[in-house]
Design a protein around this motif. Structure first.
Motif, PDB file in Angstrom:
ATOM      1  N   SER A 130     -13.164  -4.636  -0.640  1.00 55.16           N
ATOM      2  CA  SER A 130     -11.738  -4.698  -0.955  1.00 55.16           C
ATOM      3  C   SER A 130     -11.319  -3.479  -1.748  1.00 55.16           C
ATOM      4  CB  SER A 130     -11.427  -5.960  -1.773  1.00 55.16           C
ATOM      5  OG  SER A 130     -10.097  -5.915  -2.266  1.00 55.16           O
ATOM      6  N   LEU A 131     -10.166  -2.931  -1.392  1.00 56.22           N
ATOM      7  CA  LEU A 131      -9.555  -1.887  -2.212  1.00 56.22           C
ATOM      8  C   LEU A 131      -8.487  -2.477  -3.123  1.00 56.22           C
ATOM      9  CD1 LEU A 131      -9.068   1.303  -0.018  1.00 56.22           C
ATOM     10  CD2 LEU A 131     -10.475   1.038  -2.054  1.00 56.22           C
ATOM     11  N   LEU A 132      -7.986  -3.636  -2.745  1.00 57.67           N
ATOM     12  CA  LEU A 132      -6.982  -4.266  -3.580  1.00 57.67           C
ATOM     13  C   LEU A 132      -7.584  -4.681  -4.918  1.00 57.67           C
ATOM     14  CD1 LEU A 132      -3.988  -5.011  -3.380  1.00 57.67           C
ATOM     15  CD2 LEU A 132      -4.703  -7.303  -2.631  1.00 57.67           C
ATOM     16  N   ASN A 133      -8.793  -5.225  -4.869  1.00 53.23           N
ATOM     17  CA  ASN A 133      -9.503  -5.622  -6.079  1.00 53.23           C
ATOM     18  C   ASN A 133     -10.969  -5.181  -5.950  1.00 53.23           C
ATOM     19  OD1 ASN A 133     -10.687  -6.827  -8.284  1.00 53.23           O
ATOM     20  ND2 ASN A 133      -9.573  -8.746  -8.066  1.00 53.23           N
ATOM     21  N   PRO A 134     -11.251  -3.917  -6.232  1.00 51.39           N
ATOM     22  CA  PRO A 134     -12.593  -3.366  -6.006  1.00 51.39           C
ATOM     23  C   PRO A 134     -13.505  -3.390  -7.239  1.00 51.39           C
ATOM     24  CG  PRO A 134     -11.089  -1.576  -6.438  1.00 51.39           C
ATOM     25  CD  PRO A 134     -10.304  -2.848  -6.623  1.00 51.39           C
ATOM     26  N   ILE A 135     -13.188  -4.228  -8.228  1.00 49.70           N
ATOM     27  CA  ILE A 135     -13.943  -4.215  -9.486  1.00 49.70           C
ATOM     28  C   ILE A 135     -15.421  -4.484  -9.253  1.00 49.70           C
ATOM     29  CG2 ILE A 135     -14.193  -5.242 -11.763  1.00 49.70           C
ATOM     30  CD1 ILE A 135     -11.669  -3.580 -11.427  1.00 49.70           C
ATOM     31  N   ASN A 136     -15.751  -5.522  -8.474  1.00 48.85           N
ATOM     32  CA  ASN A 136     -17.162  -5.852  -8.237  1.00 48.85           C
ATOM     33  C   ASN A 136     -17.884  -4.736  -7.504  1.00 48.85           C
ATOM     34  OD1 ASN A 136     -16.870  -8.327  -9.501  1.00 48.85           O
ATOM     35  ND2 ASN A 136     -16.436  -9.432  -7.601  1.00 48.85           N
TER      36      ASN A 136
ATOM     37  N   ILE B 111      -2.515   5.750  -6.757  1.00 48.41           N
ATOM     38  CA  ILE B 111      -3.432   4.874  -6.037  1.00 48.41           C
ATOM     39  C   ILE B 111      -3.738   3.609  -6.838  1.00 48.41           C
ATOM     40  CG2 ILE B 111      -5.614   5.842  -6.893  1.00 48.41           C
ATOM     41  CD1 ILE B 111      -6.690   5.607  -4.034  1.00 48.41           C
ATOM     42  N   GLY B 112      -3.409   3.621  -8.122  1.00 52.05           N
ATOM     43  CA  GLY B 112      -3.604   2.443  -8.951  1.00 52.05           C
ATOM     44  C   GLY B 112      -2.456   1.455  -8.901  1.00 52.05           C
ATOM     45  N   GLN B 113      -1.401   1.774  -8.146  1.00 49.40           N
ATOM     46  CA  GLN B 113      -0.290   0.845  -8.004  1.00 49.40           C
ATOM     47  C   GLN B 113      -0.735  -0.402  -7.248  1.00 49.40           C
ATOM     48  OE1 GLN B 113       2.743   1.043  -9.235  1.00 49.40           O
ATOM     49  NE2 GLN B 113       2.639   3.124 -10.055  1.00 49.40           N
ATOM     50  N   PRO B 114      -0.321  -1.594  -7.695  1.00 53.33           N
ATOM     51  CA  PRO B 114      -0.712  -2.822  -6.990  1.00 53.33           C
ATOM     52  C   PRO B 114      -0.327  -2.807  -5.517  1.00 53.33           C
ATOM     53  CG  PRO B 114       0.292  -3.343  -9.105  1.00 53.33           C
ATOM     54  CD  PRO B 114       0.479  -1.872  -8.896  1.00 53.33           C
TER      55      PRO B 114
ATOM     56  N   PRO C 144      -4.165  -7.732  -6.934  1.00 51.83           N
ATOM     57  CA  PRO C 144      -5.029  -6.791  -7.647  1.00 51.83           C
ATOM     58  C   PRO C 144      -5.583  -7.427  -8.911  1.00 51.83           C
ATOM     59  CG  PRO C 144      -2.732  -6.258  -8.019  1.00 51.83           C
ATOM     60  CD  PRO C 144      -2.748  -7.358  -7.010  1.00 51.83           C
ATOM     61  N   PRO C 145      -6.586  -6.831  -9.523  1.00 51.75           N
ATOM     62  CA  PRO C 145      -7.147  -7.397 -10.752  1.00 51.75           C
ATOM     63  C   PRO C 145      -6.125  -7.365 -11.888  1.00 51.75           C
ATOM     64  CG  PRO C 145      -8.004  -5.199 -10.366  1.00 51.75           C
ATOM     65  CD  PRO C 145      -7.255  -5.587  -9.129  1.00 51.75           C
ATOM     66  N   LYS C 146      -6.204  -8.343 -12.755  1.00 51.47           N
ATOM     67  CA  LYS C 146      -5.290  -8.411 -13.890  1.00 51.47           C
ATOM     68  C   LYS C 146      -5.869  -7.656 -15.080  1.00 51.47           C
ATOM     69  CE  LYS C 146      -3.404 -12.908 -12.515  1.00 51.47           C
ATOM     70  NZ  LYS C 146      -3.198 -14.323 -12.925  1.00 51.47           N
ATOM     71  N   ASP C 147      -4.979  -7.199 -15.937  1.00 52.84           N
ATOM     72  CA  ASP C 147      -5.362  -6.572 -17.204  1.00 52.84           C
ATOM     73  C   ASP C 147      -6.201  -5.312 -17.016  1.00 52.84           C
ATOM     74  OD1 ASP C 147      -4.077  -8.677 -18.557  1.00 52.84           O
ATOM     75  OD2 ASP C 147      -5.893  -9.915 -18.419  1.00 52.84           O
ATOM     76  N   VAL C 148      -6.055  -4.629 -15.892  1.00 54.63           N
ATOM     77  CA  VAL C 148      -6.722  -3.353 -15.668  1.00 54.63           C
ATOM     78  C   VAL C 148      -5.643  -2.279 -15.603  1.00 54.63           C
ATOM     79  CG1 VAL C 148      -8.188  -1.983 -14.148  1.00 54.63           C
ATOM     80  CG2 VAL C 148      -8.607  -4.437 -14.401  1.00 54.63           C
ATOM     81  N   PRO C 149      -5.636  -1.324 -16.527  1.00 55.18           N
ATOM     82  CA  PRO C 149      -4.615  -0.272 -16.497  1.00 55.18           C
ATOM     83  C   PRO C 149      -4.584   0.440 -15.147  1.00 55.18           C
ATOM     84  CG  PRO C 149      -5.898  -0.178 -18.530  1.00 55.18           C
ATOM     85  CD  PRO C 149      -6.586  -1.165 -17.645  1.00 55.18           C
ATOM     86  N   LYS C 150      -3.389   0.842 -14.735  1.00 52.91           N
ATOM     87  CA  LYS C 150      -3.234   1.466 -13.423  1.00 52.91           C
ATOM     88  C   LYS C 150      -4.082   2.732 -13.283  1.00 52.91           C
ATOM     89  CE  LYS C 150       1.463  -0.266 -12.699  1.00 52.91           C
ATOM     90  NZ  LYS C 150       2.893   0.115 -12.540  1.00 52.91           N
ATOM     91  N   GLU C 151      -4.177   3.514 -14.372  1.00 53.10           N
ATOM     92  CA  GLU C 151      -4.952   4.751 -14.298  1.00 53.10           C
ATOM     93  C   GLU C 151      -6.433   4.450 -14.050  1.00 53.10           C
ATOM     94  OE1 GLU C 151      -5.775   8.752 -17.000  1.00 53.10           O
ATOM     95  OE2 GLU C 151      -4.136   7.370 -17.510  1.00 53.10           O
TER      96      GLU C 151
END
Length: 394
Positions: A290-296, A247-250, A265-272
């Protein structure tokens, strides 16, 4: 068929075929294991039962890790298994808490699937299981109370009052031989060591909600089921790494369904780690901005004691009065740590921390979650209200 002790058993021969001549499906196997005493054999059918997903749509998953952790030395242990929905790469952990009482019997809160590995980890404690407690009618927690009690037939079973739909069935029909219902004003054998407060069955619409909280006095530990969560920054041990990486695949198909305006997807975030972030926001928001970039979205929820948005919007908001009355009584306890049934535990927290976490429910205060992350939950809530499945907000 209702067999001895009221346990429901399937009408077909195990491991051969169903009554209509077809080969057993995964659903057949799961039902067989839940409603019979024949679990625990090392075959594909019991592997379905052994994984704590939604049992009627589970997938065999042999070899997955189960974990026992010590929360308080020699007294309180936590047993964790993976919990997820078959067909989706979304999982979290589910937790059973075990407490050794002064009579050297084990008190088991929210039993998980009694797999051979789980039972062996429990036997290694070298104390008999004396009490089994079902703290909620929520399906993912109560479903294993019956098979767990059959693994330990000498243990006494305590439970909140359960609920079935569309026909109300007594608990004995699903193999749960309850000694005492926790909403009754009765003295229980362990009350001097573990106090409890019960949210009585409170109507949400067509269904009620109920949950019991417990306070282990000597260790000042509060046990809750779904009332509170603490989403950790790192994934629980029981979640397989391959699922996190998937699920961590871009280009993960699930993430692409909810782009939310992000094109990458967010940069520099390990897939795991990205996999865990996506799993967490799906489990708590159903669908964030967003699930593509859900960091926030994750940062608005993770790393603090809080109420899951799913419960806050779909459940607790409809019974604010009952929640407030129940939690006011919980806050009378002088606890120092909390063990919820999901995500991280134990959490170092006291009454003031819980009061602050619950303010979004009982006081309608802002919980820091962005409105754009709850749009799917609010839409679902509106649909259920329109269909009169659930009632309006209080």
């Amino acid at each position: 068929q209702v067999a001895e002790k009221g346990v429901l058993r399937p009408l077909w021969s195990p491991g051969v075929c169903t009554e209509d001549g077809r080969q057993p499906t995964k659903r057949d196997a799961a039902l067989r294991c839940i409603f019979s005493d024949e679990c625990g054999q090392p075959n594909w059918e019991t592997q379905v039962y052994q994984r704590n997903r939604v049992p009627v749509s589970s997938e065999p998953a042999p070899g997955e890790e189960e974990v026992r952790k010590e929360a308080v030395a020699g007294t309180v242990w936590m047993f964790e298994q993976e919990q997820g929905l078959a067909g989706f790469a979304v999982s979290t952990n589910v937790r059973m808490t075990v407490i050794r009482l002064s009579n050297n019997k084990l008190w088991v809160h929210a039993p998980v699937a009694p797999t051979e590995e789980c039972c062996e980890l429990l036997r290694e404690l070298d104390y008999p299981v004396g009490y089994i407690v079902n703290p909620t009618y929520a399906y993912e927690h109560r479903v294993f109370a019956s098979p767990f009690s059959r693994k330990f037939p000498e243990a006494e079973v305590y439970s909140v009052r359960n609920w079935t739909w569309p026909i109300p069935l007594p608990d004995i029909f699903v193999g749960l031989n309850v000694k005492t219902y926790l909403d009754e004003e009765e003295n229980v054998e362990w009350a001097n060591e573990i106090d409890f407060r019960v949210l009585p069955q409170t109507s949400l619409g067509i269904a009620p909600y109920t949950e019991a909280a417990f306070f282990h006095k000597s260790t000042k530990t509060l046990l809750v089921t779904d009332l509170l969560i603490y989403v950790p920054q790192l994934p629980p041990e029981v979640i397989p790494k391959d699922k996190l990486l998937d699920i961590g695949q871009p280009s993960n198909w699930l993430a692409s369904l909810v782009p939310g305006g992000y094109r990458s997807p967010p940069k520099d975030v390990p897939k795991e780690r990205l996999g865990w972030i996506r799993m967490s926001v799906l489990a708590t928001f159903l669908g964030p901005k967003s699930l593509l970039n859900p960091i926030n979205s994750f940062e608005s929820l993770g790393g603090r004691l809080t109420v899951s948005p799913v419960l806050r919007i779909l459940v607790f908001g409809k019974i604010r009065g009952a929640i407030k009355a129940w939690t006011d009584r919980i806050l009378e306890w002088d606890f120092e740590r909390i063990i919820p049934a999901h995500f991280d535990a134990p959490v170092r927290a006291g009454p003031n921390d819980v009061r602050q976490a619950l303010a979004c429910v009982v006081e309608r205060e802002d919980d820091g979650v962005k409105e754009e992350d709850t749009r799917i939950l609010r839409a679902l809530n509106g649909l259920l209200r329109a269909l009169r499945v659930v009632k309006e907000e209080e």
